[in-house]
Structures are given as C-alpha cells and as structure tokens.
Design an enzyme around this catalytic site. Structure first.
Site: not given
Length: 201
Positions: A135, A90, A106-108, A140, A64, A144, A92, A142
């Site tokens: 959201s 994925r 990022n969206t979630h 970071d 990765r 989400d 990062l 982790g």
C-alpha cells in the site's frame, strides 16, 4: 517538476527505485534530498546519484519532538513539494506531519488497513492469510492509518517465510510508489483530496 525529499532508515530499496525512475528525463519528479534517522546504508544511493543527504540520529535527541523539529528544519532547507517515507522506522511527530500534510506519503508491505505497524509481513504470516499486499498512504498522526492512495494484493504462497514473502512484496511497493509520485507530479492525484477521504482515481 515535482521536488521530492525521501526519508529512510535502512537499505533504501524503494529510494533506489525512485532514483532510477527519476533519472529518466521524461519522469516528472526529481529527488532533491535524502534524509535518515541513522547512518543508513541507503544513503549510498543518494551519494551515487549525486543527491544531497542529511542524517538526524534519533538517539541524539531527548524527545521524539526534538528529533522531529530538526528533521523538519533540514527538510525546510529544500522546500520539497512531496516527502516520501521510504522505510523510515520512526513515527514522525504530529508537528512535522502537520507542517507538511498532506504532502507526506508512506509505503507499507501489507494491504492496509490489514496488518499495520513495523511487522506487517510477519503479522500476515502469523494470521495465516492466503493474501496480503502493498500500500501507499497519505501520512497522518497514526501508525499506518492515513488514507490509502494505491494498493495491490500479493498472494501468500505455501512455504513462504518472512523473507520470501517480503521479497515478493517489495517490487509491488516500488512500482506503486513510482506511479503515485508520477501521478502527484502530473496532477492526476490530488493529495489534499485524498487526505479528506476522497477516492483516488
């Protein structure tokens, strides 16, 4: 003008919404490049709008970290002010996050910290809750776990399945993402402050 790079894995519905928004001359951000970790259908949106794109297939790299290094190298060509993860499936690597932090969002499809991970909609239904949400977070290291910078509740209706619930969440995700990008571009939202846990205005 804020320059934005978008990373995708699939159909790119959030990407399409952002491209549509950015097509308005009054919108203060422009997508400069779209990247993918596979031959994603959403790359067609970039082609339609004349946006350069790149693909870094995850399966071609031994680790990765190696994959992430190439993604970072491709992004570096464009020097984006903001990196948007739009359905990138994925995680990062830490070195990529560190390179661009706090300028990665990022969206979630859940009301974080509820139901993180790849199956937020399915997990909400399995939990039997009567509401979930959408959201936008600062990324970071982790899954989400980054600071939330925008979110909104979405009710779970009787008879909802994963598809119907997700289809109602998606427009909220798109609206939140476009608003966050606009607020970053105008200086209304300070991602550095948000990354330190200061509440977003």
């Amino acid at each position: 003008m804020l320059s934005v790079a978008v990373l995708i894995s699939g159909g790119g519905s959030n990407l399409r919404a952002l491209l549509d928004a950015a097509a308005d001359p009054g919108f203060p951000a422009r997508v400069v490049v779209v990247g993918a970790d596979r031959e994603a259908d959403g790359l067609a949106h970039a082609e339609e709008f004349g946006i350069p794109s790149f693909t870094v297939p995850y399966t071609r790299y031994a680790t990765r970290e190696d994959w992430g290094a190439e993604v970072a190298a491709q992004l570096d060509v464009w020097q984006p002010d903001l990196v948007v993860l739009s359905g990138l499936m994925r995680l990062l690597p830490a070195q990529v996050v560190a390179r661009y932090a706090p300028r990665i969002i990022n969206t979630h499809p859940a009301y974080l910290p509820e139901f993180p991970g790849a199956h937020g909609v399915r997990d909400a239904l399995a939990a039997g809750v009567d509401q979930t949400g959408a959201s936008v977070i600062v990324v970071d290291d982790g899954v989400d776990t980054g600071p939330v910078i925008a979110q909104e509740r979405v009710p779970v209706l009787p008879g909802d399945d994963e598809h119907t619930l997700h289809e109602r969440i998606k427009p909220i995700e798109r609206r939140l993402l476009i608003d966050v990008v606009r607020r970053v571009a105008t200086g209304e939202l300070d991602l550095a402050a948000a990354a330190l846990g200061e509440p977003a205005p």
